[in-house]
Scaffold this motif. Structure first.
Motif, PDB file in Angstrom:
ATOM      1  N   LEU A 217     -26.777 -68.254   2.398  1.00  0.00           N
ATOM      2  CA  LEU A 217     -25.476 -68.447   1.775  1.00  0.00           C
ATOM      3  C   LEU A 217     -25.113 -69.921   1.869  1.00  0.00           C
ATOM      4  N   ARG A 218     -24.693 -70.517   0.736  1.00  0.00           N
ATOM      5  CA  ARG A 218     -24.391 -71.949   0.728  1.00  0.00           C
ATOM      6  C   ARG A 218     -23.146 -72.220  -0.109  1.00  0.00           C
ATOM      7  N   ASP A 219     -22.233 -72.990   0.469  1.00  0.00           N
ATOM      8  CA  ASP A 219     -21.051 -73.460  -0.253  1.00  0.00           C
ATOM      9  C   ASP A 219     -20.297 -72.292  -0.900  1.00  0.00           C
ATOM     10  N   CYS A 220     -20.005 -71.269  -0.109  1.00  0.00           N
ATOM     11  CA  CYS A 220     -19.325 -70.077  -0.610  1.00  0.00           C
ATOM     12  C   CYS A 220     -17.985 -69.880   0.095  1.00  0.00           C
ATOM     13  N   ALA A 221     -17.075 -69.198  -0.592  1.00  0.00           N
ATOM     14  CA  ALA A 221     -15.782 -68.822  -0.013  1.00  0.00           C
ATOM     15  C   ALA A 221     -15.662 -67.306  -0.134  1.00  0.00           C
ATOM     16  N   LEU A 222     -15.758 -66.621   0.999  1.00  0.00           N
ATOM     17  CA  LEU A 222     -15.758 -65.161   1.014  1.00  0.00           C
ATOM     18  C   LEU A 222     -14.788 -64.657   2.078  1.00  0.00           C
ATOM     19  N   GLU A 223     -14.040 -63.643   1.748  1.00  0.00           N
ATOM     20  CA  GLU A 223     -13.220 -63.020   2.775  1.00  0.00           C
ATOM     21  C   GLU A 223     -14.048 -62.036   3.593  1.00  0.00           C
ATOM     22  N   VAL A 224     -14.884 -61.277   2.903  1.00  0.00           N
ATOM     23  CA  VAL A 224     -15.743 -60.300   3.579  1.00  0.00           C
ATOM     24  C   VAL A 224     -17.165 -60.399   3.025  1.00  0.00           C
ATOM     25  N   PHE A 225     -18.134 -60.526   3.923  1.00  0.00           N
ATOM     26  CA  PHE A 225     -19.537 -60.414   3.527  1.00  0.00           C
ATOM     27  C   PHE A 225     -20.195 -59.393   4.442  1.00  0.00           C
ATOM     28  N   GLU A 226     -20.821 -58.393   3.829  1.00  0.00           N
ATOM     29  CA  GLU A 226     -21.450 -57.331   4.606  1.00  0.00           C
ATOM     30  C   GLU A 226     -22.858 -57.083   4.088  1.00  0.00           C
ATOM     31  N   LEU A 227     -23.810 -57.113   4.998  1.00  0.00           N
ATOM     32  CA  LEU A 227     -25.206 -56.821   4.676  1.00  0.00           C
ATOM     33  C   LEU A 227     -25.583 -55.498   5.322  1.00  0.00           C
ATOM     34  N   ILE A 228     -26.006 -54.558   4.494  1.00  0.00           N
ATOM     35  CA  ILE A 228     -26.393 -53.232   4.974  1.00  0.00           C
ATOM     36  C   ILE A 228     -27.901 -53.087   4.785  1.00  0.00           C
ATOM     37  N   GLY A 229     -28.606 -52.872   5.876  1.00  0.00           N
ATOM     38  CA  GLY A 229     -30.055 -52.770   5.785  1.00  0.00           C
ATOM     39  C   GLY A 229     -30.635 -52.019   6.961  1.00  0.00           C
ATOM     40  N   LYS A 230     -31.944 -52.207   7.163  1.00  0.00           N
ATOM     41  CA  LYS A 230     -32.649 -51.459   8.200  1.00  0.00           C
ATOM     42  C   LYS A 230     -33.387 -52.371   9.172  1.00  0.00           C
ATOM     43  N   GLY A 231     -32.808 -53.519   9.478  1.00  0.00           N
ATOM     44  CA  GLY A 231     -33.401 -54.379  10.503  1.00  0.00           C
ATOM     45  C   GLY A 231     -34.600 -55.177  10.063  1.00  0.00           C
ATOM     46  N   THR A 232     -34.714 -55.456   8.752  1.00  0.00           N
ATOM     47  CA  THR A 232     -35.871 -56.204   8.252  1.00  0.00           C
ATOM     48  C   THR A 232     -35.604 -57.702   8.129  1.00  0.00           C
ATOM     49  N   LEU A 233     -34.359 -58.134   8.320  1.00  0.00           N
ATOM     50  CA  LEU A 233     -33.998 -59.540   8.123  1.00  0.00           C
ATOM     51  C   LEU A 233     -34.716 -60.429   9.131  1.00  0.00           C
ATOM     52  N   LYS A 234     -35.389 -61.485   8.612  1.00  0.00           N
ATOM     53  CA  LYS A 234     -36.108 -62.428   9.463  1.00  0.00           C
ATOM     54  C   LYS A 234     -35.520 -63.832   9.421  1.00  0.00           C
ATOM     55  N   TYR A 235     -34.899 -64.177   8.287  1.00  0.00           N
ATOM     56  CA  TYR A 235     -34.409 -65.545   8.080  1.00  0.00           C
ATOM     57  C   TYR A 235     -32.959 -65.474   7.617  1.00  0.00           C
ATOM     58  N   PHE A 236     -32.055 -66.099   8.386  1.00  0.00           N
ATOM     59  CA  PHE A 236     -30.634 -66.102   8.045  1.00  0.00           C
ATOM     60  C   PHE A 236     -30.113 -67.532   8.111  1.00  0.00           C
TER      61      PHE A 236
END
Length: 409
Positions: A217-236
């Motif tokens: 995520l770059r240069d964003c304006a968000l009130e809520v950000f939600e990621l729903i997954g199964k534990g596969t995320l490696k790079y944040f």
């Protein structure tokens, strides 16, 4: 059969104008063709009508084109019927399409290229409306990029549904059309592995995917950000983002890289999200403001929670007499081999902080120091910088095995 590697239309036009064999070669063997107004300044000196003729002639003399790039930022407005002819002629063999062509009226890329063999689609400065997943389906598409595109939240969601094999998604400064006061985007894709989002402003952004590995995520304006997954995320990675509620907690078990910069966070909440990431290899916290600084962030916490950490990047900051990334505790960062340290405002304590960090990294191989140096410096600032330079020279005599690199801006 041989295949031409020349992809720039400029080279093709020049070569085919001088040699009959070149004309025959690109007609039979050219698989990739790119028209870019930045690649050849002459494009900007040609009227849109003549440019259309040039592009039409070149495209229509090819057979079996697999890659087509038409990027005309400053070339004026093109006739929609002509652009449709280009796409209709090439769509059955195209695997890669990069499209940034201003037309009047707007060209419906999805209607023309749907149900074909496209694997990569990048669309810029265009409008996408009325997505119909059953008709405008992209059965082979793996990568989708939308830059400065006008699209509704519903159409964006439907577009992902129309791409059953999508692995990579880029959204850059999209204009999200809304039907109510709350700007909400909900996206779902079981195959998506990588998502890059830049310059987007939303009330709520919900992403559901079971295969996600990279999130930036770059240069964003968000009130809520939600990621729903199964534990596969490696790079944040999150860079210059304003977000009130960030939730990636259910996806972090296999995180290997966390890169946070120019960001304000509540450390306790963020720590709770990433503390289960015992496989973390790289942690970067740069120009980060902690709303709950009194809770404290220290090397002991980092060392205990992330035992496999190999690359650590921290930016020194002293606020209200308290220091980010305190030196409490005694646990070493045994596996850290690369250490990046920097400052926004330097003071006498910085060199001591660097020295203590070096002591806690017994297997360090490389130290990179980043600094910000203002154009106009007072005598006191010059003295502090001189003292720091001298102290680092003395310090590194103790660590002759460590490669040292300085980067100033």
């Amino acid at each position: 059969m041989c295949c031409l590697l020349i992809s720039s239309a400029r080279d093709v036009v020049i070569a085919s104008a001088t040699c009959r064999k070149w004309r025959e070669a690109y007609r039979k063997h050219l698989h990739t063709l790119a028209f870019n107004s930045n690649d050849w300044p002459a494009y900007c000196d040609i009227s849109p009508i003549l440019l259309e003729i040039l592009i039409t002639r070149t495209i229509f003399q090819t057979t079996g084109l697999q890659g087509l790039s038409i990027l005309m930022d400053d070339a004026g407005e093109f006739t929609a019927s002509t652009v449709i002819a280009w796409l209709m002629y090439t769509r059955e063999t195209l695997r890669r399409l990069f499209y940034n062509v201003p037309t009047s009226p707007n060209v419906n890329i999805l209607a023309i290229c749907g149900r074909q063999k496209l694997e990569i689609l990048a669309v810029a400065h265009n409008s996408i409306t009325g997505v119909e997943p059953n008709f405008q389906r992209f059965p082979c598409l793996k990568s989708l990029s939308l830059s400065h595109v006008c699209i509704s939240a519903l159409d964006l969601s439907l577009l992902l549904t129309a791409c059953p094999k999508l692995e990579s998604l880029e959204l850059v400064d999209p204009e999200i059309a809304i039907s109510d006061a709350l700007v909400t985007v909900e996206l779902s894709s079981p195959t998506l592995k990588s998502i890059y989002v830049e310059a987007i402003s939303l009330d709520k952004f919900i992403l559901e995917t079971d295969s996600i590995e990279r999130l930036h995520l770059r240069d964003c304006a968000l009130e809520v950000f939600e990621l729903i997954g199964k534990g596969t995320l490696k790079y944040f990675k999150i860079d210059d983002v304003s977000v009130i509620h960030l939730d990636i907690a259910e996806t972090v078990d296999n995180l290997e890289v966390v890169d946070v910069s120019s960001f304000t966070i509540i450390w306790t909440r963020f720590y709770q999200m990433i503390s289960r990431s015992s496989k973390l290899r790289k942690l970067r916290l740069w120009d980060v403001t902690f709303d709950d600084y009194d809770e404290g962030i220290d090397l002991e916490t980092i060392a205990v929670c992330f035992p496999q950490l190999k690359h650590l990047s921290l930016c020194y900051e002293l606020r209200d007499g308290l220091m980010h990334y305190g030196l409490q505790g005694s646990s070493n960062l045994e596996n850290v081999t690369v250490l990046e340290l920097g400052w926004t405002v330097i003071n006498d304590f910085f060199s001591h902080w660097v020295e203590e960090l070096l002591k806690r990294c017994p297997n360090l191989k490389k130290l990179i120091i980043f600094g910000v140096i203002s154009e106009a410096k007072s005598h006191e600032e010059c003295q502090i910088l001189a003292k720091f330079t001298s102290s680092i020279v003395r310090l590194m005599r103790k660590y002759m095995h460590v490669e040292v690199q300085f980067e100033y801006e």
